[in-house]
Write a protein that holds these residues in place. Sequence first.
Motif, PDB file in Angstrom:
ATOM      1  N   THR A  45      63.802  11.097  25.964  1.00 27.70           N
ATOM      2  CA  THR A  45      62.802  10.981  27.031  1.00 27.70           C
ATOM      3  C   THR A  45      62.170  12.339  27.319  1.00 27.70           C
ATOM      4  OG1 THR A  45      64.096   9.201  28.000  1.00 27.70           O
ATOM      5  CG2 THR A  45      62.443  10.216  29.429  1.00 27.70           C
ATOM      6  N   ALA A  46      63.020  13.365  27.385  1.00 25.14           N
ATOM      7  CA  ALA A  46      62.501  14.719  27.643  1.00 25.14           C
ATOM      8  C   ALA A  46      61.571  15.159  26.518  1.00 25.14           C
ATOM      9  CB  ALA A  46      63.662  15.697  27.781  1.00 25.14           C
ATOM     10  N   LEU A  47      61.970  14.891  25.293  1.00 22.08           N
ATOM     11  CA  LEU A  47      61.156  15.300  24.151  1.00 22.08           C
ATOM     12  C   LEU A  47      59.827  14.556  24.125  1.00 22.08           C
ATOM     13  CD1 LEU A  47      63.920  15.453  21.378  1.00 22.08           C
ATOM     14  CD2 LEU A  47      62.873  17.374  22.562  1.00 22.08           C
ATOM     15  N   GLU A  48      59.874  13.262  24.457  1.00 25.53           N
ATOM     16  CA  GLU A  48      58.634  12.472  24.453  1.00 25.53           C
ATOM     17  C   GLU A  48      57.659  12.978  25.519  1.00 25.53           C
ATOM     18  OE1 GLU A  48      60.629   8.455  22.675  1.00 25.53           O
ATOM     19  OE2 GLU A  48      60.162   8.538  24.812  1.00 25.53           O
ATOM     20  N   TRP A  49      58.200  13.295  26.690  1.00 19.18           N
ATOM     21  CA  TRP A  49      57.350  13.811  27.769  1.00 19.18           C
ATOM     22  C   TRP A  49      56.684  15.115  27.347  1.00 19.18           C
ATOM     23  CZ3 TRP A  49      57.701  18.391  30.669  1.00 19.18           C
ATOM     24  CH2 TRP A  49      56.792  18.478  31.726  1.00 19.18           C
ATOM     25  N   ILE A  50      57.481  15.939  26.697  1.00 20.55           N
ATOM     26  CA  ILE A  50      56.958  17.227  26.248  1.00 20.55           C
ATOM     27  C   ILE A  50      55.876  17.034  25.202  1.00 20.55           C
ATOM     28  CG2 ILE A  50      57.572  19.304  24.941  1.00 20.55           C
ATOM     29  CD1 ILE A  50      60.394  18.817  26.379  1.00 20.55           C
ATOM     30  N   PHE A  79      63.625  18.914  33.395  1.00 19.26           N
ATOM     31  CA  PHE A  79      63.519  18.185  34.660  1.00 19.26           C
ATOM     32  C   PHE A  79      62.818  19.031  35.726  1.00 19.26           C
ATOM     33  CE2 PHE A  79      65.370  17.832  38.913  1.00 19.26           C
ATOM     34  CZ  PHE A  79      64.832  16.605  39.283  1.00 19.26           C
ATOM     35  N   ILE A  80      63.216  20.301  35.839  1.00 20.67           N
ATOM     36  CA  ILE A  80      62.626  21.162  36.877  1.00 20.67           C
ATOM     37  C   ILE A  80      61.136  21.396  36.589  1.00 20.67           C
ATOM     38  CG2 ILE A  80      62.710  23.431  37.997  1.00 20.67           C
ATOM     39  CD1 ILE A  80      65.720  23.525  37.219  1.00 20.67           C
ATOM     40  N   ILE A  81      60.818  21.682  35.342  1.00 24.00           N
ATOM     41  CA  ILE A  81      59.411  21.917  34.977  1.00 24.00           C
ATOM     42  C   ILE A  81      58.564  20.673  35.255  1.00 24.00           C
ATOM     43  CG2 ILE A  81      57.870  22.357  33.007  1.00 24.00           C
ATOM     44  CD1 ILE A  81      60.215  24.063  31.843  1.00 24.00           C
ATOM     45  N   LYS A  82      59.140  19.527  34.892  1.00 26.13           N
ATOM     46  CA  LYS A  82      58.425  18.259  35.077  1.00 26.13           C
ATOM     47  C   LYS A  82      58.219  17.966  36.571  1.00 26.13           C
ATOM     48  CE  LYS A  82      59.123  13.537  33.345  1.00 26.13           C
ATOM     49  NZ  LYS A  82      60.079  12.705  32.582  1.00 26.13           N
ATOM     50  N   SER A  83      59.285  18.138  37.361  1.00 26.59           N
ATOM     51  CA  SER A  83      59.178  17.726  38.767  1.00 26.59           C
ATOM     52  C   SER A  83      58.423  18.746  39.622  1.00 26.59           C
ATOM     53  CB  SER A  83      60.568  17.438  39.359  1.00 26.59           C
ATOM     54  OG  SER A  83      61.390  18.556  39.201  1.00 26.59           O
ATOM     55  N   THR A  84      58.197  19.952  39.109  1.00 24.75           N
ATOM     56  CA  THR A  84      57.417  20.925  39.895  1.00 24.75           C
ATOM     57  C   THR A  84      56.063  21.202  39.231  1.00 24.75           C
ATOM     58  OG1 THR A  84      58.382  22.817  38.710  1.00 24.75           O
ATOM     59  CG2 THR A  84      59.520  22.099  40.715  1.00 24.75           C
ATOM     60  N   SER A  85      55.678  20.335  38.330  1.00 26.25           N
ATOM     61  CA  SER A  85      54.417  20.485  37.591  1.00 26.25           C
ATOM     62  C   SER A  85      54.300  21.864  36.947  1.00 26.25           C
ATOM     63  CB  SER A  85      53.209  20.245  38.506  1.00 26.25           C
ATOM     64  OG  SER A  85      53.326  19.003  39.121  1.00 26.25           O
ATOM     65  N   GLY A  86      55.403  22.326  36.429  1.00 25.59           N
ATOM     66  CA  GLY A  86      55.375  23.593  35.687  1.00 25.59           C
ATOM     67  C   GLY A  86      55.450  24.837  36.545  1.00 25.59           C
ATOM     68  N   LYS A  87      55.566  24.665  37.875  1.00 32.63           N
ATOM     69  CA  LYS A  87      55.604  25.864  38.739  1.00 32.63           C
ATOM     70  C   LYS A  87      56.970  26.533  38.727  1.00 32.63           C
ATOM     71  CE  LYS A  87      52.029  24.372  42.005  1.00 32.63           C
ATOM     72  NZ  LYS A  87      51.851  22.984  41.504  1.00 32.63           N
ATOM     73  N   LYS A  88      58.009  25.762  38.490  1.00 34.36           N
ATOM     74  CA  LYS A  88      59.379  26.318  38.484  1.00 34.36           C
ATOM     75  C   LYS A  88      60.090  25.918  37.198  1.00 34.36           C
ATOM     76  CE  LYS A  88      59.299  27.557  42.951  1.00 34.36           C
ATOM     77  NZ  LYS A  88      59.475  28.909  43.447  1.00 34.36           N
ATOM     78  N   SER A  89      61.172  26.623  36.942  1.00 32.27           N
ATOM     79  CA  SER A  89      61.975  26.295  35.752  1.00 32.27           C
ATOM     80  C   SER A  89      63.423  26.691  36.022  1.00 32.27           C
ATOM     81  CB  SER A  89      61.447  27.037  34.525  1.00 32.27           C
ATOM     82  OG  SER A  89      61.755  28.412  34.648  1.00 32.27           O
ATOM     83  N   LEU A  90      64.269  26.534  35.015  1.00 31.29           N
ATOM     84  CA  LEU A  90      65.662  26.945  35.159  1.00 31.29           C
ATOM     85  C   LEU A  90      65.768  28.458  35.412  1.00 31.29           C
ATOM     86  CD1 LEU A  90      68.520  25.672  35.085  1.00 31.29           C
ATOM     87  CD2 LEU A  90      68.578  26.109  32.618  1.00 31.29           C
ATOM     88  N   ASP A  91      64.735  29.211  34.992  1.00 33.34           N
ATOM     89  CA  ASP A  91      64.703  30.658  35.289  1.00 33.34           C
ATOM     90  C   ASP A  91      64.891  30.889  36.785  1.00 33.34           C
ATOM     91  OD1 ASP A  91      63.927  30.716  32.660  1.00 33.34           O
ATOM     92  OD2 ASP A  91      61.980  31.683  33.012  1.00 33.34           O
ATOM     93  N   ASP A  92      64.187  30.094  37.612  1.00 36.85           N
ATOM     94  CA  ASP A  92      64.266  30.273  39.060  1.00 36.85           C
ATOM     95  C   ASP A  92      65.666  29.971  39.576  1.00 36.85           C
ATOM     96  OD1 ASP A  92      61.269  30.632  39.993  1.00 36.85           O
ATOM     97  OD2 ASP A  92      61.296  29.102  38.424  1.00 36.85           O
ATOM     98  N   VAL A  93      66.317  28.981  38.952  1.00 37.94           N
ATOM     99  CA  VAL A  93      67.691  28.641  39.347  1.00 37.94           C
ATOM    100  C   VAL A  93      68.610  29.824  39.040  1.00 37.94           C
ATOM    101  CG1 VAL A  93      69.663  27.125  38.862  1.00 37.94           C
ATOM    102  CG2 VAL A  93      67.353  26.168  39.019  1.00 37.94           C
ATOM    103  N   MET A  94      68.462  30.406  37.858  1.00 40.59           N
ATOM    104  CA  MET A  94      69.342  31.512  37.470  1.00 40.59           C
ATOM    105  C   MET A  94      69.130  32.721  38.368  1.00 40.59           C
ATOM    106  SD  MET A  94      71.024  29.892  35.399  1.00 40.59           S
ATOM    107  CE  MET A  94      72.255  31.133  35.033  1.00 40.59           C
TER     108      MET A  94
END
Length: 486
Positions: free
Chosen positions: A449-454, A384-399
Motif C-alpha cells: 500500500t505504501a509503495l503504491e501510494w508513492i 505514514f507521516i509524510i502522507k498524513s502531513t502532506s509532505g510537511k513532516k517525516s520521521l526526521d522530525d520524530v528523531m
Amino acid sequence: MNQYYIGPSLSDPEKAFQIEIHLDIPEGVSDLFFPYWRPGRYEPGNFVKWSRNLVIQGEIESLNVQKIQPNHWLLKSPAAQRIKISYEWCFHELNAGSSFMSSELFYVNPVNLFCFLSQSEQEEIELLIEVNEGWKYAGGLPVNWQQDKKRWLLKASCFDQLADSPFAFAPVISKFQWISEEVEFNCHSIGQLPMPWREGDYSSMIQFTDFQVKMMNGFPVKDYHYIFIFTPHRMRHGVEHCNSTMIVMGQGDVSDEVFYDEILSIASHELFHTWNVKYCRPKDLLPYDFTQSQYSGTGFITEGITTYYGELMLWQSGVWSWEKMANCILDWFNIHLNNPGRFSSSLIDSSIDTWIDGYVKGTPGRKVSIYNEGALLAFLTDVFIIKSTSGKKSLDDVMRAMLLNFNTQTRGYTIDDYWHTVEDIAGAVPSQLISLCSQPEDYASEVLTALEWIEQKCRINTSESGRLEVVAIALQEHNKLSNRHC
Ligand SMILES: [Zn+2]
C-alpha cells in the motif's frame, strides 16, 4: 584513582594481553565484575571465559575472595585498602567487538577485558598501555606518550567511558581528518585501504557525515572517529560507540564498488547510532549495566530505525543513487516475505529474545529481525507521516524530537514515548502500525500500500516525491518478483 595496565603477556606476547588493575576498596564487602555483555550486541558476552591465571590480592591486608557467579566475585576486606587484580586475556577472533593481539596489531575493546568494582564505577581511570614504540594510535580518547616510562597513558572519566572507547595501535595507520559543523571527524584505517581512499578520495564519507549532522541539527560530541581495520579475509562488522565506531571489513568475493558501498553503508549506520542509542537511549538501557542482561523491546527503534537511516542518509545526501536505496528496501521486503518467523514472533518479542538467539540462525521460523523488520517498520512509519502531513513532516522530525526529549542528559524513552512522539508529529498513529511491532504480522499489505501510494504520488508530482521517488522503482521491481515471493 583507579589504575589499569595493559600490555603483551610475558609468556605469550603475540597472542595474549597481560592486565593489571589497582583499585581502592572499603572495609567490608565489595563486588568485582567482569562485563557480562557489551553495548551494541544484546546477548551474553561472557568475556570472563577468555581470561586465565586471575589473581586478586590485597596490597596491605589479606583479602577473602569468593566467586559467586562466572563474572562476579565478592571481596571481603578487614580494612580499607588498595587491591591488585592480575590476569591474562586471550581471544583469537578479530571482529569489531573483540580485542586482538598479533605481531602487527594491538587492538582493545575495553568492555570485554577489564574488570571493575560496581562500587567505584564512577571513578576516574588511568590506563597505561605498553605497546611497541613508534606504533600509531587510533581511538576516541586522547592518548599521551610517557617518554620516561616508554608507555602510553589514556584517561577516562569513569568505567562507562572507558568501556565505550575502543582503540588500536599498529605500525601504520592512515588518517584523514575534516571539520563538519565545528565537529572534528577522523577516518583511521589499518590494513589495505579501499579503492577511493587509495586515491585520497574521502568525499563520500564527508558527504553523508555532513548531511546527517545537518539533518539532526548538530552532533552530541566534539570529535568523532571512524576506526577501520581491513582484513585479508571476508568480514563485515561495525560497532557504535559514544564518539567513535569500530569497523572491521574484509573484501571477500565482491567488486571494489560493491565493497565500498558496504563500507559506506556500515559507516553511515554506525554514525546514526551516535544519536540513536548512544545519546538518545531507551530507558531499559540507561545507564548500561554490564553486570547482567538488560532486556528491551525497543530494538525496532535502536537498530531498525538506524538500519533505515543508514541507507536513507546515503541516498538523501547524494552519495547513493536511488536505485541503490530501492534495492535495500526490496531486500528488506524479500527477507521478510521469505521468513515464516513473521507469523511466530512480534518485533518487540524478537527484540527481547536477542539475548537468546538474536545473532544466530536459531530455530527456523521462530523470530523476526530487529534490523530487517525494524527497517521496514521505520520505512512504513516514515511514509505514514509524510502522507498524513502532506509532505510537511517525516520521521526526521520524530528523531529530532526524540533527541530533544529523551537523551542521556535527561531520561531514556519507552516504546510508548516513541509512539507518542510519532503521534505528536503526524497527528495520529494508526493502530495497525503499532500492531506491526507488537504482534506477529505479515507486512506485505502495508508495504505494498505504501509503495503504491508513492508510485501514484511520484506520477502526480515528481518534485514532491523527495526521498520516496526511489520507492516507485522498488514497486516496479517488486511486481516483477511478487509471483516468486508472495
Ligand atoms: Zn546497529
